[in-house]
Write a protein that holds these residues in place. Sequence first.
Motif, short mmCIF file in Angstrom:
data_model
loop_
_atom_site.label_atom_id
_atom_site.label_comp_id
_atom_site.label_asym_id
_atom_site.label_seq_id
_atom_site.Cartn_x
_atom_site.Cartn_y
_atom_site.Cartn_z
N MET A 66 0.62 -1.33 0.19
CA MET A 66 0.11 -0.05 -0.23
C MET A 66 0.93 1.21 0.10
N ALA A 67 2.07 1.19 0.81
CA ALA A 67 2.82 2.31 0.93
C ALA A 67 3.51 2.62 -0.67
N ILE A 68 3.94 1.45 -1.21
CA ILE A 68 4.50 1.74 -2.90
C ILE A 68 3.22 2.10 -3.63
N LYS A 69 2.07 1.74 -3.54
CA LYS A 69 1.11 2.33 -4.23
C LYS A 69 0.94 3.76 -3.92
N ILE A 70 0.84 4.23 -2.81
CA ILE A 70 0.70 5.64 -2.48
C ILE A 70 1.76 6.75 -2.81
N ILE A 71 3.16 6.12 -2.71
CA ILE A 71 4.27 6.74 -3.20
C ILE A 71 4.13 6.91 -4.97
N TYR A 72 3.97 5.80 -5.49
CA TYR A 72 3.95 5.80 -6.87
C TYR A 72 2.84 6.73 -7.50
N ARG A 110 -5.18 12.04 -3.00
CA ARG A 110 -5.96 11.33 -4.04
C ARG A 110 -5.18 10.01 -3.87
N ALA A 111 -3.78 9.85 -3.72
CA ALA A 111 -3.58 8.37 -3.51
C ALA A 111 -3.73 7.62 -2.46
N ILE A 112 -4.21 8.34 -1.23
CA ILE A 112 -4.61 7.71 0.00
C ILE A 112 -5.88 7.28 -0.36
N PHE A 113 -6.70 8.13 -0.77
CA PHE A 113 -8.31 7.84 -0.87
C PHE A 113 -8.30 6.78 -1.93
N ARG A 114 -7.46 6.36 -2.88
CA ARG A 114 -7.25 5.49 -3.92
C ARG A 114 -7.26 4.25 -3.55
N VAL A 115 -6.23 4.39 -2.45
CA VAL A 115 -6.13 2.93 -1.58
C VAL A 115 -7.15 2.64 -0.84
N ILE A 116 -7.71 3.55 -0.01
CA ILE A 116 -8.88 3.33 0.75
C ILE A 116 -10.20 2.70 -0.11
N SER A 117 -10.32 3.55 -1.04
CA SER A 117 -11.31 2.91 -2.30
C SER A 117 -11.19 1.49 -2.63
#
Length: 149
Positions: A66-72, A110-117
Amino acid sequence: MDEKIEELLYRENLKLASINKRAFALFIDEMLISILLIIILWNSYSSAKTTEDIIYLTNSFLLEYMAIKIIYQTFFVYQYGASIGKIIMKIRVCDLTTVSNPPLLLAFNRAIFRVISESLMYIGFIWGVFDPARQTWHDKTARSIVVDV
């Protein structure tokens, strides 16, 4: 559709990205991030003996994934206005205020809420299918839209 968004699209001669383009961009990004995780964890994956071992290993690195996704997502949306998948699909994220790349904090939001979604069975993405401006939850929280390039 929100009049402000409709006016912005007309004034800037922009067209909303289709759901299909966004879905393909999502698929490309997910494949790239998954391949990156496999490369990072190659030694661990290669020593796994069973499918259950691989599932356990993948689940044990969920927070890192999840951290990689948020950073990316944060980096690419802030820097280029688009992730690699969006670049390939010729779409980009626009800030509703400036019509340019979202600022760093909004890209991060946006990245954080994307992972939450994603964690909530992609319900925020499904929301975007039915929204007239095609805004997902992460678009709404970051005050952004996705348009064709």
